[in-house]
Design a protein around this motif. Structure first.
Motif, PDB file in Angstrom:
ATOM      1  N   SER A 404      39.789  39.310  42.920  1.00  0.00           N
ATOM      2  CA  SER A 404      41.214  39.100  43.230  1.00  0.00           C
ATOM      3  C   SER A 404      42.126  39.816  42.236  1.00  0.00           C
ATOM      4  O   SER A 404      43.324  39.876  42.430  1.00  0.00           O
ATOM      5  CB  SER A 404      41.516  37.597  43.236  1.00  0.00           C
ATOM      6  OG  SER A 404      41.169  37.062  41.973  1.00  0.00           O
ATOM      7  N   VAL A 405      41.561  40.365  41.150  1.00  0.00           N
ATOM      8  CA  VAL A 405      42.373  41.098  40.166  1.00  0.00           C
ATOM      9  C   VAL A 405      42.334  42.585  40.533  1.00  0.00           C
ATOM     10  O   VAL A 405      41.236  43.177  40.587  1.00  0.00           O
ATOM     11  CB  VAL A 405      41.804  40.890  38.734  1.00  0.00           C
ATOM     12  CG1 VAL A 405      42.550  41.751  37.721  1.00  0.00           C
ATOM     13  CG2 VAL A 405      41.853  39.427  38.356  1.00  0.00           C
ATOM     14  N   PRO A 406      43.489  43.210  40.787  1.00  0.00           N
ATOM     15  CA  PRO A 406      43.465  44.624  41.174  1.00  0.00           C
ATOM     16  C   PRO A 406      42.732  45.480  40.135  1.00  0.00           C
ATOM     17  O   PRO A 406      43.022  45.402  38.940  1.00  0.00           O
ATOM     18  CB  PRO A 406      44.957  44.995  41.245  1.00  0.00           C
ATOM     19  CG  PRO A 406      45.660  43.699  41.479  1.00  0.00           C
ATOM     20  CD  PRO A 406      44.853  42.649  40.776  1.00  0.00           C
ATOM     21  N   GLY A 407      41.784  46.268  40.601  1.00  0.00           N
ATOM     22  CA  GLY A 407      41.026  47.155  39.704  1.00  0.00           C
ATOM     23  C   GLY A 407      39.759  46.534  39.158  1.00  0.00           C
ATOM     24  O   GLY A 407      38.974  47.216  38.500  1.00  0.00           O
ATOM     25  N   LEU A 408      39.525  45.246  39.424  1.00  0.00           N
ATOM     26  CA  LEU A 408      38.309  44.603  38.897  1.00  0.00           C
ATOM     27  C   LEU A 408      37.307  44.369  40.030  1.00  0.00           C
ATOM     28  O   LEU A 408      37.621  43.713  41.030  1.00  0.00           O
ATOM     29  CB  LEU A 408      38.646  43.273  38.221  1.00  0.00           C
ATOM     30  CG  LEU A 408      37.467  42.594  37.522  1.00  0.00           C
ATOM     31  CD1 LEU A 408      36.912  43.470  36.392  1.00  0.00           C
ATOM     32  CD2 LEU A 408      37.866  41.234  36.960  1.00  0.00           C
ATOM     33  N   PHE A 409      36.110  44.907  39.831  1.00  0.00           N
ATOM     34  CA  PHE A 409      35.037  44.814  40.820  1.00  0.00           C
ATOM     35  C   PHE A 409      33.821  44.164  40.149  1.00  0.00           C
ATOM     36  O   PHE A 409      33.708  44.169  38.926  1.00  0.00           O
ATOM     37  CB  PHE A 409      34.674  46.222  41.328  1.00  0.00           C
ATOM     38  CG  PHE A 409      35.822  46.895  42.039  1.00  0.00           C
ATOM     39  CD1 PHE A 409      35.866  46.943  43.417  1.00  0.00           C
ATOM     40  CD2 PHE A 409      36.884  47.463  41.315  1.00  0.00           C
ATOM     41  CE1 PHE A 409      36.942  47.537  44.085  1.00  0.00           C
ATOM     42  CE2 PHE A 409      37.957  48.056  41.970  1.00  0.00           C
ATOM     43  CZ  PHE A 409      37.985  48.094  43.354  1.00  0.00           C
ATOM     44  N   ALA A 410      32.915  43.643  40.965  1.00  0.00           N
ATOM     45  CA  ALA A 410      31.706  43.055  40.377  1.00  0.00           C
ATOM     46  C   ALA A 410      30.541  43.251  41.325  1.00  0.00           C
ATOM     47  O   ALA A 410      30.706  43.252  42.557  1.00  0.00           O
ATOM     48  CB  ALA A 410      31.907  41.564  40.105  1.00  0.00           C
ATOM     49  N   ALA A 411      29.342  43.430  40.749  1.00  0.00           N
ATOM     50  CA  ALA A 411      28.131  43.591  41.569  1.00  0.00           C
ATOM     51  C   ALA A 411      26.919  43.086  40.799  1.00  0.00           C
ATOM     52  O   ALA A 411      26.908  43.070  39.565  1.00  0.00           O
ATOM     53  CB  ALA A 411      27.933  45.068  41.926  1.00  0.00           C
ATOM     54  N   GLY A 412      25.893  42.696  41.550  1.00  0.00           N
ATOM     55  CA  GLY A 412      24.656  42.220  40.924  1.00  0.00           C
ATOM     56  C   GLY A 412      24.772  40.752  40.565  1.00  0.00           C
ATOM     57  O   GLY A 412      25.566  40.006  41.161  1.00  0.00           O
ATOM     58  N   GLU A 413      23.987  40.339  39.573  1.00  0.00           N
ATOM     59  CA  GLU A 413      23.895  38.904  39.277  1.00  0.00           C
ATOM     60  C   GLU A 413      25.243  38.313  38.859  1.00  0.00           C
ATOM     61  O   GLU A 413      25.468  37.115  39.024  1.00  0.00           O
ATOM     62  CB  GLU A 413      22.817  38.663  38.199  1.00  0.00           C
ATOM     63  CG  GLU A 413      22.451  37.200  38.090  1.00  0.00           C
ATOM     64  CD  GLU A 413      21.208  36.925  37.258  1.00  0.00           C
ATOM     65  OE1 GLU A 413      20.381  37.845  37.074  1.00  0.00           O
ATOM     66  OE2 GLU A 413      21.066  35.783  36.804  1.00  0.00           O
ATOM     67  N   VAL A 414      26.149  39.118  38.334  1.00  0.00           N
ATOM     68  CA  VAL A 414      27.441  38.574  37.895  1.00  0.00           C
ATOM     69  C   VAL A 414      28.353  38.225  39.070  1.00  0.00           C
ATOM     70  O   VAL A 414      29.346  37.544  38.903  1.00  0.00           O
ATOM     71  CB  VAL A 414      28.145  39.566  36.929  1.00  0.00           C
ATOM     72  CG1 VAL A 414      28.623  40.812  37.664  1.00  0.00           C
ATOM     73  CG2 VAL A 414      29.317  38.915  36.214  1.00  0.00           C
ATOM     74  N   SER A 415      28.011  38.686  40.263  1.00  0.00           N
ATOM     75  CA  SER A 415      28.875  38.353  41.405  1.00  0.00           C
ATOM     76  C   SER A 415      28.298  37.142  42.133  1.00  0.00           C
ATOM     77  O   SER A 415      27.107  36.836  42.008  1.00  0.00           O
ATOM     78  CB  SER A 415      28.983  39.550  42.354  1.00  0.00           C
ATOM     79  OG  SER A 415      27.745  39.788  42.954  1.00  0.00           O
ATOM     80  N   GLY A 416      29.145  36.473  42.898  1.00  0.00           N
ATOM     81  CA  GLY A 416      28.698  35.245  43.572  1.00  0.00           C
ATOM     82  C   GLY A 416      28.800  35.370  45.080  1.00  0.00           C
ATOM     83  O   GLY A 416      29.514  36.233  45.599  1.00  0.00           O
ATOM     84  N   GLY A 417      28.083  34.518  45.794  1.00  0.00           N
ATOM     85  CA  GLY A 417      28.250  34.444  47.249  1.00  0.00           C
ATOM     86  C   GLY A 417      27.016  34.844  48.024  1.00  0.00           C
ATOM     87  O   GLY A 417      26.581  34.122  48.914  1.00  0.00           O
TER      88      GLY A 417
END
Ligand code: FAD
Length: 623
Positions: A404-417
């Motif tokens: 939800s923060v512009p410019g911030l992405f996440a992938a792998g174990e640090v992401s949820g869902g």
């Protein structure tokens, strides 16, 4: 004071495991000047430790396998709490990502007719894990690194500089993200060796920092799993979901104490290994839950026949999803039927010839011989649950990995869902590649769409520096090692594999107390390689992430996947409709309920109505 080292890039990828490297490759291939930052040595990410394999419905071992079956298994494994869109993308794209790895230079084990070999794993209906012996993560990292080098060679040919578009900064820890009016502007951190600070200015950051296991006492995770990315995201204003779901892998080593928690791969069970208690009983038959009764054998004969005739027999219960097996082992030990050192026995020696064990499980053989003086070709292993994986993480947009923060992405174990309440074995390596690629692309598209670049203000940088040096400021205070040990003990004892409200209340109180004490943490010496200082900074992240786990676990009054409550043992359909969302307000973690997006109708149609009855509410089924 030396001048601050500064670098400018388009995309920063924090983490050089499978997710980070795949994201970096994609961002660079879309023309972005990309940096990869990692706090360990390049090549020593957690991904390198992955053993069993990467799940992808390629249909090589059983032609009935396809993305729909993989999707179904993933949703069942996660007890239908998964973000269904992520589970769909993952199941559809995993085979392409595996093939792509071979185009980068990977070489998976082969079937006799030359196809990529696929092995059985818990919760997967068909043999689905592409593997390289039991060292799959090593091949994955080796190959992705090779691709990075080949891209750098292309860049050299074009620009005369190997690092003109893709540069790796190893042994570098990020401590804070820098924002400009709510948008990502860069990241601040320190070289682990010199302690010198560096500012990276970039409008997009991909978090690929892995998990949180070092908050628990018994874990398969290594030192860098301190929840840094989770905490960086929270402090930047993003939210985390599913933090109450922590996976305890059923089989970690239990003896000797110095190696307690080290993983014993699920491939041992996938390749025929069985679990027995101290009375020699193959106890898993007593623990097949109602929702899985039609898929798992209830007697040894049928279970054993399944290895040679999977179409006509149900699967052995040793191959139930991990949460079920971990709980069963826990119950056997509690009932006094455990091994001498508080585990149970995992035996492959009576199931496969010695040379086959050596061929299929070489690392396990080496691990037990070297660390426990046990020869797994002749003796059973002693095993018990170990904290292994966090299903919770940064809430992201499924297609792009955007938070939800512009410019911030996440992938792998640090992401949820993606994994809902419980991850299936093998689904992490595929997750890293599918969503690493998507996050790299999401970040590249975001940067390309910007009309102006955010900037890192002097005040924001000074604040990040003040926070980083604060452990040096007091004369006397708390020791970071003591606080870490107390945190690990509290999480293990009070928010571990089986949970109760009164214990989690205590955990929240303990965490508050530890947080107060951590504000007064003091380290000695200088910034040059100073592990006490590094731990003091990591501790801030571990405490924050642990608070999310404890508070969310307290609120979820049901048992589901990696969240088992003694006081609420049932899985409740109403709770399936809700996500618990952690955010940071002031200094505290808030946890709020959020409604799940209903599963798309064509995906629901992939399941029998009788199965959906077990998970969904009557309203949902009518709707
Ligand atoms: P990682 O590979 O852990 O990479 C994280 C990176 O972030 C590292 O480079 C680290 O240095 C860096 N980092 C962290 N914090 C910072 C910071 N503050 N600043 C800079 N850098 C930072 N999954 C499967 O699918 N199949 C398997 O067979 C399998 N086997 C496993 C065996 C073991 C022993 C373990 C522990 C896990 C296994 N898993 C398996 C799970 C899987 O390996 C992990 O979930 C996965 O590798 C995580 O990858 P990642 O890219 O998200 O993070």
């Amino acid at each position: 004071m030396p001048e601050l080292e500064r670098h400018q890039f388009d995309v920063l990828v924090i983490g050089a495991g499978g997710a980070g490297l795949r994201a970096a490759i994609e961002a660079r291939e879309h023309g972005m000047r990309t940096a990869v930052l990692c706090k360990s040595l390049f090549g020593k990410a957690h991904t390198v430790m992955a053993e069993g394999g990467i799940a992808a419905a390629m249909g090589n071992a059983n032609s009935d396998d396809n993305w729909q079956v993989h999707f179904r298994d993933t949703m069942r494994g996660g007890k239908f709490l998964n973000n269904w869109r992520m589970a769909e993308l993952h199941a559809k794209e995993a085979p392409d990502r595996v093939w792509e790895l071979e185009t980068y230079g990977a070489l998976f084990d082969r079937t006799k007719d030359g196809r990529i070999s696929q092995r059985n794993f818990g919760g997967h209906e068909y043999p689905r894990l592409a593997h390289v012996g039991d060292r799959t993560g090593l091949e994955l990292i080796r190959t992705l690194q090779q691709k990075v080098v080949s891209l750098q060679q292309d860049d050299f040919a074009e620009t005369g500089d190997y690092e003109s578009r893709l540069r790796v900064f190893q042994e570098f820890t990020v401590t804070d993200l820098v924002l400009d009016r709510g948008k990502v502007a860069g990241a601040f951190g320190y070289w682990r060796e010199s302690g010198r600070f560096v500012l990276f200015e970039a409008p997009a950051v991909v978090l690929a920092t892995g998990g949180i296991g070092k908050s628990f006492k018994v874990t398969s995770n290594s030192w860098e799993y301190t929840g840094d990315g989770h905490a960086l995201a929270l402090r930047a204003g993003a939210s985390l979901i599913n933090m109450e779901f922590v996976q305890f892998h059923p089989t970690g080593m239990v003896w000797p104490p110095s190696v307690k928690g080290i993983l014993v791969t699920e491939s041992v069970r996938g390749d025929g290994g069985v679990l027995r208690n101290s009375e020699g009983e193959r106890f898993m038959f007593d623990y097949v839950p109602e929702v899985f009764k039609d898929k798992y054998a209830d007697n040894e004969e049928e279970a054993d026949r399944w290895y040679t005739d999977p179409a006509a027999n149900r699967r052995p219960p040793e191959l139930l999803p991990r949460d079920e097996v971990a709980r069963a082992i826990n119950s056997e030990v509690k009932a006094g039927r455990g091994s001498e050192h508080g585990g149970v026995f995992l035996d492959v020696s009576t199931r496969l010839p010695a040379e086959e064990i050596m061929r299929r499980l070489p690392s396990m053989h080496h691990q037990f011989k070297e660390l426990a003086d046990v020869d797994i070709t002749a003796q059973p292993m002693e095993v018990g649950p170990t904290c292994h994986y966090v299903m919770g993480g940064v809430q992201v947009e499924p297609d792009t990995g955007a938070s939800s923060v512009p410019g911030l992405f996440a992938a792998g174990e640090v992401s949820g869902g993606m994994h809902g309440s419980n991850r299936l074995g093998g689904n992490s390596l595929s997750d890293l590649l599918v969503f690493g690629r998507r996050a790299g692309l999401g970040a590249a598209d975001y940067v390309a769409s910007l009309s102006e670049r955010p900037s890192c203000s002097d005040e924001a940088v000074a604040e990040a520096e003040r926070t980083a040096v604060s452990p040096f400021s007091g004369e006397s205070g708390e020791n970071p090692y003591t606080l870490h040990m107390e945190l690990q003990q509290a999480m293990n004892d009070l928010v571990g594999i089986i949970r109760r409200a009164d214990e989690m209340d205590q955990a929240v109180e303990r965490l508050d107390e530890l947080k107060r004490r951590a504000a007064n943490v003091v380290v000695e010496g200088h910034r040059q390689f100073n592990p006490g200082w590094h731990l003091a900074l990591d501790l801030r992240n571990m405490l924050l992430v642990s608070e999310c786990v404890a508070r969310a676990a307290l609120l979820r009054t049901e048992s589901r996947g990696g969240h088992t409550r003694d006081d609420y043992p049932r899985m409740e359909a109403e709770w399936r409709r809700k996500l618990l969302v952690c955010a940071l307000s002031g200094e505290g973690v808030t946890v709020t309920e959020q409604a799940q997006v209903p599963i798309r109708a064509d995906l629901l149609d992939l399941f029998e109505r009788t199965e959906l009855d077990k998970y969904l509410t009557a309203d949902e089924l009518e709707g």
